[in-house]
Write a protein that holds these residues in place. Structure first.
Motif, short mmCIF file in Angstrom:
data_model
loop_
_atom_site.label_atom_id
_atom_site.label_comp_id
_atom_site.label_asym_id
_atom_site.label_seq_id
_atom_site.Cartn_x
_atom_site.Cartn_y
_atom_site.Cartn_z
N ASP A 1 0.96 -1.15 -0.05
CA ASP A 1 -0.10 0.11 0.10
C ASP A 1 0.77 1.22 0.03
O ASP A 1 0.52 2.26 -0.75
N HIS A 2 2.08 1.27 0.88
CA HIS A 2 2.83 2.53 0.78
C HIS A 2 3.54 2.62 -0.53
O HIS A 2 3.33 3.59 -0.89
N GLU B 1 0.88 4.29 -2.84
CA GLU B 1 0.74 5.61 -2.40
C GLU B 1 1.91 6.42 -3.14
O GLU B 1 1.69 7.48 -3.81
N GLU C 1 1.00 6.98 -6.85
CA GLU C 1 0.06 8.08 -6.68
C GLU C 1 0.64 9.47 -6.82
O GLU C 1 0.39 10.38 -7.46
#
Length: 140
Positions: free
Chosen positions: A54-55, A58, A61
């Motif tokens: 997930d990191h 991010e 993104e």
């Protein structure tokens, strides 16, 4: 059987690069101690492979499909040192700064400790001030 150095090189090519962050569990144990070595505030957090993936998502993104290049890789017993250069486009807010849509370079390094061919702990340092200085310069 792969060496720790080969495992870390593969980890960077597959997971840390953002190519396939969901494969973090291939390289990491269920709980990894992540020591974030910032001069003003050293913290240790526990990362799971999902949390790490997930990191990385991010990061994608904020920096788009960034390019990461290993500049140095050294191994000694259970520990592997990696220094990298990451180049991305600032396409989303970062630390309160709106996107500049310009290139930003991050220099970072980490020492990873492996047990049974999996990452169990790491100590990371990133030139965060250098990243922010580039963003400020790009806003002009």
């Amino acid at each position: 059987m792969q060496t720790n150095e080969q495992i870390l090189k593969s980890f960077f090519e597959v997971v840390r690069s953002g190519n396939k962050p969901e494969l973090a569990e291939t390289f990491m144990t269920k709980e990894v101690k992540a020591h974030q070595m910032n001069s003003e505030s050293m913290v240790t957090i526990i990362r799971s492979p999902k949390n790490y993936a997930d990191h990385i998502k991010e990061m994608l993104e904020v920096w788009g499909n960034f390019k990461i290049e290993i500049q140095e890789l050294l191994s000694h017993n259970q520990k592997v040192y990696v220094r990298w250069k990451q180049i991305g486009m600032h396409i989303a807010e970062y630390e309160g700064y709106p996107p500049t849509n310009k290139e930003v370079i991050e220099i970072g390094s980490a020492i990873y400790r492996l047990e049974n061919q999996k990452i169990v702990e790491y100590w990371i340092q990133v030139d965060r001030l250098g990243v922010i200085e580039q963003i400020k310069r790009n806003q002009k």
